[in-house]
Write an enzyme that holds these catalytic residues in place. Structure first.
Site, PDB file in Angstrom:
ATOM      1  N   ASP A 230       0.813  -1.218   0.000  1.00 55.48           N
ATOM      2  CA  ASP A 230       0.000   0.000   0.000  1.00 55.48           C
ATOM      3  C   ASP A 230       0.847   1.269   0.000  1.00 55.48           C
ATOM      4  O   ASP A 230       0.328   2.363  -0.147  1.00 55.48           O
ATOM      5  CB  ASP A 230      -0.925  -0.003   1.235  1.00 55.48           C
ATOM      6  CG  ASP A 230      -1.995   1.080   1.183  1.00 55.48           C
ATOM      7  OD1 ASP A 230      -2.543   1.317   0.094  1.00 55.48           O
ATOM      8  OD2 ASP A 230      -2.272   1.696   2.224  1.00 55.48           O
ATOM      9  N   SER A 252      -7.611   5.090   0.322  1.00 51.06           N
ATOM     10  CA  SER A 252      -7.948   3.828  -0.333  1.00 51.06           C
ATOM     11  C   SER A 252      -9.403   3.464  -0.070  1.00 51.06           C
ATOM     12  O   SER A 252      -9.911   3.641   1.040  1.00 51.06           O
ATOM     13  CB  SER A 252      -7.045   2.713   0.198  1.00 51.06           C
ATOM     14  OG  SER A 252      -5.686   3.044   0.058  1.00 51.06           O
ATOM     15  N   GLN A 302      -5.887  -1.728  -6.529  1.00 46.05           N
ATOM     16  CA  GLN A 302      -6.503  -0.856  -5.533  1.00 46.05           C
ATOM     17  C   GLN A 302      -7.247   0.269  -6.229  1.00 46.05           C
ATOM     18  O   GLN A 302      -6.832   0.736  -7.290  1.00 46.05           O
ATOM     19  CB  GLN A 302      -5.422  -0.257  -4.621  1.00 46.05           C
ATOM     20  CG  GLN A 302      -5.964   0.606  -3.490  1.00 46.05           C
ATOM     21  CD  GLN A 302      -4.840   1.191  -2.642  1.00 46.05           C
ATOM     22  OE1 GLN A 302      -4.476   2.346  -2.814  1.00 46.05           O
ATOM     23  NE2 GLN A 302      -4.286   0.392  -1.729  1.00 46.05           N
TER      24      GLN A 302
END
Length: 317
Positions: A230, A252, A302
């Site tokens: 991430d 996110s 993502q």
């Protein structure tokens, strides 16, 4: 080389001593058991946004899920949604539901809770190792090895020393230089100052956990990779736009990972990131983590919210 082949023993030659254990293992991903399938996680690094780092929540949730499966069951995929902002002032509780335990595949659902409400939900699927004659993978991009590249801190310092650096970039770089994150990064083909205003939504960088993890359990390396995955990921979608727009809000929405082959998260891996689309105040990013020997270890995807303000050019008069 087979995509299921384990890392070569020779990769251990450069390991640091064990007393330099990675903080990701000793602190971030070291959950406190409270009851059966109930764990408490604490925080190590909090971004300047003062929201919890999404990678920390994903990694801790995967640790909790992995504790509820057999030793021979290894994660092959996870799919997550971030439903509320995390509060860095209080710990996170992780509740695991044993959704299904099968002969080959097992599914675990994890809910992360703060202040009595879910902030994150995740489903992780685990599989018993199974041989298969059906195997293929893309080829790893040809890039310089990490030993030939500047580390992130040295690169930022190099940018800051350039007298031609615009103030809008200097503020952000100073903020980056002040961070203490448990991840090492080396950018591949770092842009020059003149290239910052004409970048594609693509980037590649070598990445690894700081400190030593060791061979250990492949599950722990997967949890560390979940944390790492991430970092700087969603920002890929802003690369063509940051010279014209300043990020007002970027978080996110969801995060997915697929694990393909064994790897060491404390060894350098190439993170290949790209954003095929952005619009509607959202951006989509996709990524691949490659072992140094060319094996595709992990794939990621993502989507996140990206809200921006238009940069106002200062008059030279």
């Amino acid at each position: 080389m087979s995509a299921l082949q384990a890392p070569q023993d020779g990769q251990d030659a450069g390991d640091p001593p064990e007393d330099l254990r990675s903080v990701l293992v000793t602190s971030v991903l070291n959950l406190e058991p409270l009851d059966e399938d109930l764990f408490r996680g604490r925080h190590y690094w909090v971004p300047t946004t003062q929201r919890l780092f999404g990678g920390q929540i994903v990694g801790q949730a995967l640790v909790a899920a992995a504790k509820s499966v057999n030793e021979d069951d290894h994660v092959h995929s996870l799919h997550c949604y971030f439903v509320r902002a995390g509060d860095p002032k209080v710990p996170v509780l992780y509740q695991v539901e044993r959704t299904r335990t099968g002969a080959s595949f097992s599914v675990r659902s994890v809910k992360a809770v703060q202040h009595g409400k879910p902030i994150f939900i995740c489903q992780a699927s685990f599989q018993q190792t199974q041989p298969s004659p059906v195997q293929h993978q893309f080829s790893m991009p040809t890039v310089p090895p990490p030993e030939e590249l500047l580390d992130y801190e040295a690169l930022v310092d190099q940018y800051l020393r350039d007298p031609n650096l615009q103030e809008k970039y200097r503020v952000g770089l100073n903020r980056i230089a002040a961070r203490e994150v448990p991840v090492e990064i080396k950018l591949v083909k770092p842009p020059t100052l003149s290239q910052l205003e004409s970048m594609e939504p693509k980037q590649m960088f070598w990445v690894r956990a700081r400190g030593y993890i060791g061979e250990g359990d492949i599950k722990m390396h997967c949890c560390v990779a979940a944390y790492i995955s991430d970092y700087a990921f969603l920002g890929t979608a802003m690369l063509p736009h940051r010279w014209q727009h300043k990020v007002h809000f970027m978080v996110s929405l969801d995060h997915s990972m697929w694990f393909h082959a064994p790897f060491r998260a404390d060894h350098w891996m190439l993170y290949e990131c790209e954003s095929p689309w952005a619009g509607g105040s959202r951006g989509l990013v996709q990524g691949r983590l490659w072992r140094q020997d060319g094996v595709l270890a992990v794939s990621c995807a993502q989507e996140g919210v990206i809200r921006v303000n238009h940069r106002v050019s200062k008059s030279k008069l």
